[in-house]
Design an enzyme around this catalytic site. Structure first.
Site, PDB file in Angstrom:
ATOM      1  N   LYS A  13     -39.909  -2.734   7.335  1.00  0.00           N
ATOM      2  CA  LYS A  13     -40.311  -1.441   7.898  1.00  0.00           C
ATOM      3  C   LYS A  13     -41.665  -1.557   8.605  1.00  0.00           C
ATOM      4  O   LYS A  13     -42.240  -2.634   8.681  1.00  0.00           O
ATOM      5  CB  LYS A  13     -40.320  -0.370   6.794  1.00  0.00           C
ATOM      6  CG  LYS A  13     -39.010  -0.294   5.988  1.00  0.00           C
ATOM      7  CD  LYS A  13     -37.812   0.196   6.814  1.00  0.00           C
ATOM      8  CE  LYS A  13     -36.470  -0.126   6.174  1.00  0.00           C
ATOM      9  NZ  LYS A  13     -36.061   0.724   5.086  1.00  0.00           N
TER      10      LYS A  13
HETATM   11  C1  LIG Z   1     -34.855   1.030   4.147  1.00  0.00           C
HETATM   12  C2  LIG Z   1     -34.253   2.391   4.108  1.00  0.00           C
HETATM   13  C3  LIG Z   1     -34.156   3.133   2.929  1.00  0.00           C
HETATM   14  C4  LIG Z   1     -34.451   2.561   1.582  1.00  0.00           C
HETATM   15  O1  LIG Z   1     -35.721   2.044   1.479  1.00  0.00           O
HETATM   16  P1  LIG Z   1     -36.117   1.174   0.191  1.00  0.00           P
HETATM   17  O2  LIG Z   1     -37.597   1.288   0.167  1.00  0.00           O
HETATM   18  O3  LIG Z   1     -35.638  -0.220   0.494  1.00  0.00           O
HETATM   19  O4  LIG Z   1     -35.452   1.751  -0.993  1.00  0.00           O
HETATM   20  C5  LIG Z   1     -33.685   4.429   2.998  1.00  0.00           C
HETATM   21  N1  LIG Z   1     -33.301   4.970   4.162  1.00  0.00           N
HETATM   22  C6  LIG Z   1     -33.355   4.274   5.323  1.00  0.00           C
HETATM   23  C7  LIG Z   1     -32.929   4.949   6.579  1.00  0.00           C
HETATM   24  C8  LIG Z   1     -33.809   2.961   5.325  1.00  0.00           C
HETATM   25  O5  LIG Z   1     -33.823   2.267   6.467  1.00  0.00           O
END
Ligand SMILES: *Cc1c(COP(=O)(O)O)cnc(C)c1O
Length: 392
Positions: free
Chosen positions: A188
């Site tokens: 991210k």
């Molecule tokens: C990565 C992601 C999540 C989950 O994030 P985590 O921190 O890995 O639990 C939820 N929603 C979207 C759209 C994502 O891309």
């Protein structure tokens, strides 16, 4: 391999993490509070509740809003599983709203139409979870108006969108949502290794989410039922979980947060460069308009097999074989076996299904070089006509 996304760790990040390792608090310490305060300062939200993942934060947000059996949660099929899982964890029914193919975000028109039908059948959702796909904010003002009219609560899944702005406000400011959830997974925009946060302007909701991330317990005598046994006591007020973030993770997150705006600016620059160079190829490119301002977590193109005289799959395999770490976002959630087993099937959300059939996510991250980006463009298996449309 040029990866589609990757973290950027600096010496400052490492120093921040090692300082926590040498301190008294590895978890539930002061660094969590510092990270939460920094998230509030960055977004303009009143409260931040850091957790061990965005998946946990989505679950806790739903639980704190009272989602339970017999309730309904609606989200986008063009998302990661966690947006929908949050509803299932609470025992609620999950349904989806098709997307606007221009953005990959939940279509406001489709939402309005589905709400109208649901009102007639008495099956309105309790919570709607718009997902800011690729980092581009959804049409939140319009979704908020629908929320007022039909009485649902809004949790923004902003896992892609920390640092994105809409109409002057940062995503997470809570102008048009009850809760906004960020992810700090390494792919991210900023990372805490694993981690997430729930942002809100509602102090009662923040307090409940804080309690639920830590077994539903309180040490606040004012919240206890009856006088405490002694000064050592905590009370369990409701069933919660251990969804806490560690101070080690918070140190990394806080250090990264200081570079958020620089990261988003660099991503936007690289995205604009892809768009400029590929504009003449006939590929479907993400919208490049300035408002709303995307965090540019992903750069997703739409492959046209007829133009390219090559299937999306063959193009994907060609790119991977050439060392380009392309990805596909997203296999529609309703077509995963888990959801098919709950009665979902092909054809229910045709825009999301078509988007998936054509999507290729090109590498985009803050440390991608222009030379690497040029290499991605050079390796794209375009037809002769398409190739002639590539700009220098
Ligand atoms: C990565 C992601 C999540 C989950 O994030 P985590 O921190 O890995 O639990 C939820 N929603 C979207 C759209 C994502 O891309």
């Amino acid at each position: 391999m040029i990866p589609y996304g990757r973290q950027h760790i600096t010496e400052d990040d490492i120093a921040a993490v090692t300082a926590v390792l040498r301190s008294d608090w590895l978890t539930q310490g002061p660094t969590i509070e510092r990270f939460e305060a920094a998230l509030c300062a960055q977004t303009g939200a009143g409260h931040a509740v850091a957790m061990n993942s965005a998946t946990s934060a989505l679950h806790v947000a739903c639980a704190a809003l009272g989602l339970g059996p017999g309730d309904r949660l609606w989200t986008s099929p063009n998302t990661f599983l966690a947006s929908a899982y949050a509803g299932l964890y609470c025992g609620a029914d999950v349904d989806f709203v098709d997307i606007d193919p221009a953005t990959g975000n939940m279509s406001v028109a489709a939402l309005a139409e589905k709400l109208e039908q649901a009102e007639r059948t008495g099956l309105l959702p309790k919570i709607v979870v718009p997902v800011h796909f690729a980092g581009r904010p959804c049409a939140m003002a319009a979704i908020h108006v629908l929320g007022q009219r039909y009485g649902f609560r809004i949790i923004e899944d902003a896992a892609h969108a920390i640092g994105a702005r809409d109409d002057g406000a940062f995503v997470g400011s809570g102008r048009h949502a009850d809760v906004t959830v960020f992810s700090f997974h390494p792919v991210k925009v900023i990372t805490s290794a694993e981690g997430g946060a729930a942002m809100t302007n509602d102090p009662a909701l923040a307090a409940r989410m804080r309690r639920l991330r830590s077994h539903g317990t309180t040490r606040d005598h004012a919240e206890m039922t009856g006088p405490p046994d002694g000064p050592w006591t905590y009370q369990a007020l409701e069933l919660g979980w251990n969804y806490r973030m560690t101070d080690v993770q918070a140190a990394l997150g806080a250090s990264q947060l200081g570079r958020l705006e620089a990261y988003v600016a660099r991503r936007a620059e690289l995205a604009a460069r892809y768009t400029r160079r590929l504009a003449g190829t006939g590929l479907t490119l993400p919208p490049g308009d300035a408002a709303p301002a995307s965090a540019w977590h992903l750069y997703v193109i739409g492959w046209n097999a007829d133009d390219a005289q090559m299937s999306r799959r063959a193009a994907f395999e060609h790119l991977r074989a050439a060392g380009i770490g392309v990805q596909v976002h997203y296999a529609p959630v309703h077509l995963q076996p888990l959801f098919r087993a709950r009665g979902f099937h092909e054809g229910q959300f045709p825009e999301a299904e078509d988007f998936y059939a054509r999507a290729i996510t090109l590498p985009l991250h803050a440390t991608l070089s222009e030379a690497e980006q040029d290499r991605v463009i050079e390796v794209l298996p375009l037809s002769r006509t398409q190739r002639a449309g590539v700009s220098a």
